[in-house]
Design a protein around this motif. Structure first.
Motif, short mmCIF file in Angstrom:
data_model
loop_
_atom_site.label_atom_id
_atom_site.label_comp_id
_atom_site.label_asym_id
_atom_site.label_seq_id
_atom_site.Cartn_x
_atom_site.Cartn_y
_atom_site.Cartn_z
N PHE A 215 -2.59 0.29 -4.41
CA PHE A 215 -2.16 -0.93 -3.73
C PHE A 215 -2.16 -2.09 -4.70
CE2 PHE A 215 -6.77 -0.87 -3.07
CZ PHE A 215 -7.15 -2.19 -3.23
N ILE B 108 -9.64 -1.55 3.50
CA ILE B 108 -9.38 -0.11 3.45
C ILE B 108 -10.57 0.67 3.99
CG2 ILE B 108 -9.21 1.84 1.84
CD1 ILE B 108 -7.22 0.11 0.25
N VAL C 176 -3.53 -1.93 8.35
CA VAL C 176 -4.02 -2.82 7.30
C VAL C 176 -2.85 -3.35 6.46
CG1 VAL C 176 -5.38 -2.92 5.17
CG2 VAL C 176 -6.28 -1.74 7.18
N ALA C 177 -1.94 -2.46 6.09
CA ALA C 177 -0.80 -2.88 5.26
C ALA C 177 0.06 -3.90 5.99
CB ALA C 177 0.04 -1.67 4.87
N VAL D 187 -4.65 -6.25 1.96
CA VAL D 187 -5.15 -4.94 1.54
C VAL D 187 -6.17 -5.14 0.42
CG1 VAL D 187 -4.54 -2.67 0.66
CG2 VAL D 187 -2.95 -3.89 2.16
N LEU E 120 0.83 -1.20 0.00
CA LEU E 120 0.00 0.00 0.00
C LEU E 120 0.87 1.26 0.00
CD1 LEU E 120 -2.86 1.25 0.28
CD2 LEU E 120 -2.64 0.96 2.75
#
Length: 262
Positions: free
Chosen positions: A113, A83, A72-73, A78, A45
């Motif tokens: 991403f 997101i 999240v990354a 992802v 990302l």
């Protein structure tokens, strides 16, 4: 000028290899007292957030959004769903912070991403606001994202030319943001994985000072991401640096097992 370095990551593919190299920089500019931009370059990302709001509201909005996306990354999962879940949490963070309750507090969030969740790996751009993702493919520079701004709506309606838009007094007024009062779903664009592609993700502090032609010029002059970022940042500062400036340059290399004869 911040120190800028190029990072490299190799990703195995079913029929070959993906080699990514990237660099990023963020700078307060010459007119602002604080930097309300924030940046994330954590495979898979790559995101820029440009905060807005009185006092420290914009800085809080952009930093909380980036930190939620960082989480999240770090999981490696992802997707549009993860997101959007992170952005919902960022909205709650912003609303709960006492320094981010002024009217107009919020942040853009724009980036790209690598989606490996299903099928062939591919890129996905995401956008809320007027930061931008550009793609250079076959020597052509293309703006992938569409600005969420009053000026862009006037251009789309045929009431304003692109040239007039550059100097319009409402140039800073955006129509969508991640803020304390509402969650917003990003616009997404799917892009194939193509050898030789180059992405630029940037806040409007860059595009206020450099035209698309200028961005393409510095990319063509500098193959290394760090050198390209440094050159664009230096030019933006020299041209006035009226806003915070944040830039990511991401190079994409794709090789197949057939390329080496195996």
């Amino acid at each position: 000028m911040p120190d800028v370095t190029t990072e490299v990551r190799t990703v195995p593919l079913a029929d070959g290899e993906l080699r990514l190299s990237w660099a990023e920089a963020t700078d307060t500019g010459r007119r602002r007292e604080i930097n309300q931009d924030a940046v994330l370059t954590l495979y898979p990302l790559f995101v820029v957030a440009d905060g807005m709001g009185g006092h420290i509201g914009g800085e809080i909005a952009s930093s909380r959004t980036i930190e939620r996306l960082r989480a999240v990354a770090e999981t490696g999962e992802v997707t549009a769903h993860t997101i959007e879940a992170a952005l919902e949490k960022a909205v709650q963070d912003i609303a709960a912070h006492p320094g981010a309750t002024d009217d107009g507090t919020g942040t853009t969030v724009t980036g790209v991403f690598l989606d490996t969740a299903a099928g062939d790996p591919h890129w996905v751009t995401l956008n809320i606001g007027d930061s931008r993702v550009y793609l250079v493919r076959d020597d052509d520079l293309i703006q992938i994202t569409t600005d969420h701004s009053v000026v862009q709506e006037l251009v789309a309606a045929g009431r304003l030319s692109p040239e007039e838009a550059e100097h319009h007094p409402y140039g800073n007024v955006i129509t969508r943001a991640v803020g304390p009062s509402e969650g917003v779903v990003p616009d997404y664009v799917r892009l194939d994985l193509v050898d030789g592609d180059r992405f630029v993700v940037c806040s409007d502090g860059l595009t206020k000072e450099l035209t698309d032609y200028g961005i393409q010029h510095f990319l063509s002059e500098h193959a290394d991401p760090a050198e390209a970022v440094e050159a664009m940042l230096a030019a933006a500062l020299e041209n006035g640096g009226r806003d915070n400036i944040t830039i990511i340059v991401l190079n994409v290399g794709v090789s197949s097992t057939e390329d080496d004869g195996s």
